[in-house]
Write a protein that holds these residues in place. Sequence first.
Motif, PDB file in Angstrom:
ATOM      1  N   LEU A  80     -65.930  -8.473 -42.323  1.00  0.00           N
ATOM      2  CA  LEU A  80     -65.903  -9.709 -43.089  1.00  0.00           C
ATOM      3  C   LEU A  80     -65.220  -9.434 -44.431  1.00  0.00           C
ATOM      4  CD1 LEU A  80     -69.480 -10.925 -42.163  1.00  0.00           C
ATOM      5  CD2 LEU A  80     -67.306 -11.601 -41.159  1.00  0.00           C
ATOM      6  N   GLU A  81     -64.000  -9.911 -44.537  1.00  0.00           N
ATOM      7  CA  GLU A  81     -63.129  -9.492 -45.646  1.00  0.00           C
ATOM      8  C   GLU A  81     -63.582  -9.918 -47.034  1.00  0.00           C
ATOM      9  OE1 GLU A  81     -62.703 -11.521 -42.888  1.00  0.00           O
ATOM     10  OE2 GLU A  81     -60.522 -11.668 -42.824  1.00  0.00           O
ATOM     11  N   ASN A  82     -64.413 -10.941 -47.109  1.00  0.00           N
ATOM     12  CA  ASN A  82     -64.862 -11.367 -48.437  1.00  0.00           C
ATOM     13  C   ASN A  82     -66.172 -10.716 -48.861  1.00  0.00           C
ATOM     14  OD1 ASN A  82     -62.829 -13.109 -49.522  1.00  0.00           O
ATOM     15  ND2 ASN A  82     -63.300 -14.525 -47.857  1.00  0.00           N
ATOM     16  N   LYS A  83     -66.587  -9.726 -48.081  1.00  0.00           N
ATOM     17  CA  LYS A  83     -67.697  -8.837 -48.441  1.00  0.00           C
ATOM     18  C   LYS A  83     -68.992  -9.609 -48.684  1.00  0.00           C
ATOM     19  CE  LYS A  83     -64.241  -5.655 -50.155  1.00  0.00           C
ATOM     20  NZ  LYS A  83     -63.124  -6.610 -49.897  1.00  0.00           N
ATOM     21  N   SER A  84     -69.820  -9.143 -49.609  1.00  0.00           N
ATOM     22  CA  SER A  84     -71.170  -9.685 -49.737  1.00  0.00           C
ATOM     23  C   SER A  84     -71.275 -10.769 -50.813  1.00  0.00           C
ATOM     24  CB  SER A  84     -72.168  -8.562 -50.040  1.00  0.00           C
ATOM     25  OG  SER A  84     -71.820  -7.890 -51.223  1.00  0.00           O
ATOM     26  N   LEU A  85     -72.298 -11.597 -50.643  1.00  0.00           N
ATOM     27  CA  LEU A  85     -72.521 -12.708 -51.562  1.00  0.00           C
ATOM     28  C   LEU A  85     -72.827 -12.217 -52.969  1.00  0.00           C
ATOM     29  CD1 LEU A  85     -72.889 -15.753 -52.040  1.00  0.00           C
ATOM     30  CD2 LEU A  85     -75.248 -15.517 -51.212  1.00  0.00           C
ATOM     31  N   ASP A  86     -73.541 -11.101 -53.088  1.00  0.00           N
ATOM     32  CA  ASP A  86     -73.855 -10.613 -54.437  1.00  0.00           C
ATOM     33  C   ASP A  86     -72.591 -10.224 -55.186  1.00  0.00           C
ATOM     34  OD1 ASP A  86     -73.475  -8.316 -52.820  1.00  0.00           O
ATOM     35  OD2 ASP A  86     -74.654  -7.088 -54.193  1.00  0.00           O
ATOM     36  N   GLN A  87     -71.608  -9.646 -54.479  1.00  0.00           N
ATOM     37  CA  GLN A  87     -70.353  -9.298 -55.137  1.00  0.00           C
ATOM     38  C   GLN A  87     -69.599 -10.549 -55.569  1.00  0.00           C
ATOM     39  OE1 GLN A  87     -69.165  -6.672 -51.788  1.00  0.00           O
ATOM     40  NE2 GLN A  87     -68.629  -5.183 -53.345  1.00  0.00           N
ATOM     41  N   ALA A  88     -69.655 -11.592 -54.727  1.00  0.00           N
ATOM     42  CA  ALA A  88     -68.971 -12.839 -55.058  1.00  0.00           C
ATOM     43  C   ALA A  88     -69.615 -13.532 -56.255  1.00  0.00           C
ATOM     44  CB  ALA A  88     -68.981 -13.772 -53.847  1.00  0.00           C
ATOM     45  N   LEU A  89     -70.953 -13.443 -56.343  1.00  0.00           N
ATOM     46  CA  LEU A  89     -71.666 -14.145 -57.420  1.00  0.00           C
ATOM     47  C   LEU A  89     -71.722 -13.353 -58.715  1.00  0.00           C
ATOM     48  CD1 LEU A  89     -74.749 -15.555 -55.458  1.00  0.00           C
ATOM     49  CD2 LEU A  89     -72.791 -16.866 -56.306  1.00  0.00           C
ATOM     50  N   PHE A  90     -72.011 -12.044 -58.595  1.00  0.00           N
ATOM     51  CA  PHE A  90     -72.299 -11.243 -59.784  1.00  0.00           C
ATOM     52  C   PHE A  90     -71.202 -10.235 -60.125  1.00  0.00           C
ATOM     53  CE2 PHE A  90     -76.528 -11.384 -57.381  1.00  0.00           C
ATOM     54  CZ  PHE A  90     -76.799 -12.678 -57.783  1.00  0.00           C
ATOM     55  N   GLY A  91     -70.278 -10.003 -59.207  1.00  0.00           N
ATOM     56  CA  GLY A  91     -69.258  -8.989 -59.409  1.00  0.00           C
ATOM     57  C   GLY A  91     -68.070  -9.510 -60.201  1.00  0.00           C
ATOM     58  N   LYS A  92     -67.046  -8.703 -60.222  1.00  0.00           N
ATOM     59  CA  LYS A  92     -65.844  -9.047 -60.978  1.00  0.00           C
ATOM     60  C   LYS A  92     -64.665  -9.306 -60.047  1.00  0.00           C
ATOM     61  CE  LYS A  92     -67.296  -6.250 -64.944  1.00  0.00           C
ATOM     62  NZ  LYS A  92     -66.957  -5.117 -65.846  1.00  0.00           N
ATOM     63  N   GLY A  93     -64.970  -9.744 -58.836  1.00  0.00           N
ATOM     64  CA  GLY A  93     -63.930  -9.987 -57.851  1.00  0.00           C
ATOM     65  C   GLY A  93     -63.144 -11.253 -58.142  1.00  0.00           C
ATOM     66  N   SER A  94     -62.216 -11.545 -57.239  1.00  0.00           N
ATOM     67  CA  SER A  94     -61.321 -12.685 -57.431  1.00  0.00           C
ATOM     68  C   SER A  94     -61.898 -13.983 -56.873  1.00  0.00           C
ATOM     69  CB  SER A  94     -59.974 -12.399 -56.746  1.00  0.00           C
ATOM     70  OG  SER A  94     -60.165 -12.139 -55.357  1.00  0.00           O
ATOM     71  N   LEU A  95     -63.010 -13.893 -56.129  1.00  0.00           N
ATOM     72  CA  LEU A  95     -63.586 -15.104 -55.558  1.00  0.00           C
ATOM     73  C   LEU A  95     -64.160 -15.995 -56.653  1.00  0.00           C
ATOM     74  CD1 LEU A  95     -65.497 -13.930 -52.346  1.00  0.00           C
ATOM     75  CD2 LEU A  95     -63.331 -15.151 -52.492  1.00  0.00           C
ATOM     76  N   ASN A  96     -63.819 -17.252 -56.579  1.00  0.00           N
ATOM     77  CA  ASN A  96     -64.385 -18.232 -57.508  1.00  0.00           C
ATOM     78  C   ASN A  96     -65.012 -19.329 -56.669  1.00  0.00           C
ATOM     79  OD1 ASN A  96     -65.065 -19.747 -59.722  1.00  0.00           O
ATOM     80  ND2 ASN A  96     -62.997 -20.522 -60.084  1.00  0.00           N
TER      81      ASN A  96
END
Length: 342
Positions: A80-96
Amino acid sequence: MVGYPTSEMGHKMGSSSLFVGKLNDGRIIAVKQLSVASRQGKSQFVTEIATISAVQHRNLVKLHGCCIEADQRLLVYEYLENKSLDQALFGKGSLNLNWQTRYDICLGVARGLAYLHEESRLRIVHRDVKASNILLDSTLIPKISDFGLAKLYDDTKTHISTRVAGTIGYLAPEYAMRGHLTEKTDVFAFGVVALEVVSGRPNSDSSLEGEKMYLLEWAWHLHENNREVELVDSNILEFDEEEVKRVIGVALLCTQTSPMQRPSMSRVVAMLSGDTEVSRVTSKPGYLTDWRFDDITSSMSDQAKRATDTSHYTTSTSTSTVADVENAPEKATNPMLHNILG
């Protein structure tokens, strides 16, 4: 098949590591390798195979296969290329994540849990529902992962008494204090995750002051003062106020002290979908009104700081009693991965 870790997946932690691999037909996969040093490794491995092989749902991660060779134990999942929800919410990734996406994530996770609890041939309690165990596919559809702690549940019994395992901050009070496990344990954890999705912050954050430090406490404060919309992540520029209040209302129902007062996950799905009116929450949970946190704030802050120093994302959520499996070594090649699925 070629297997390789990726720096984007984090680093090795706890009792497992995660690698990214490529099958001969070109499919990208995720390979979870359990540590040979883990005393619970074999048990968790067998549990995960048995559990996830018995269930298939759009909102559950798909297991492609497994490999046991000598003391090596490997699970092969869809990648799953967009990885985990915690990274999307709390990380510094590109997902908005905009509001509609977050709303759909909450609904998808609720549907996955409703399937495990009520629709699957086996009645399953996940026991470790949290943001890092929810993965996002290419279209941001959420999929519940990591069934290593899952328990089959006999609905002729009121509860299962079991060793407490899970993650601090997501544990229902009756489970954390007495080891009483039911599907309502997952319901409580879902409520915490839903508030994290709305707010874009972890369930505890020692950098914040007063009631804001603990997400549940802050959500109740805002609810009691009819200011629920203030909980919404400041990164969300547009949102449906009624939907926000609906998700928060459901989350507060899910995190009631008594398991009997929490809704089933099928009712959660109905409330989130708008098919059923959200029941009114009238009483603030006893674990917020009766417990004093002042005397443990400093110790939790120290604990959170240690967790932050070794984590792949900046957060002060309390430490886990189980391994986060979304983490992998920075650089290495594992020859065992060549033996999986031919």
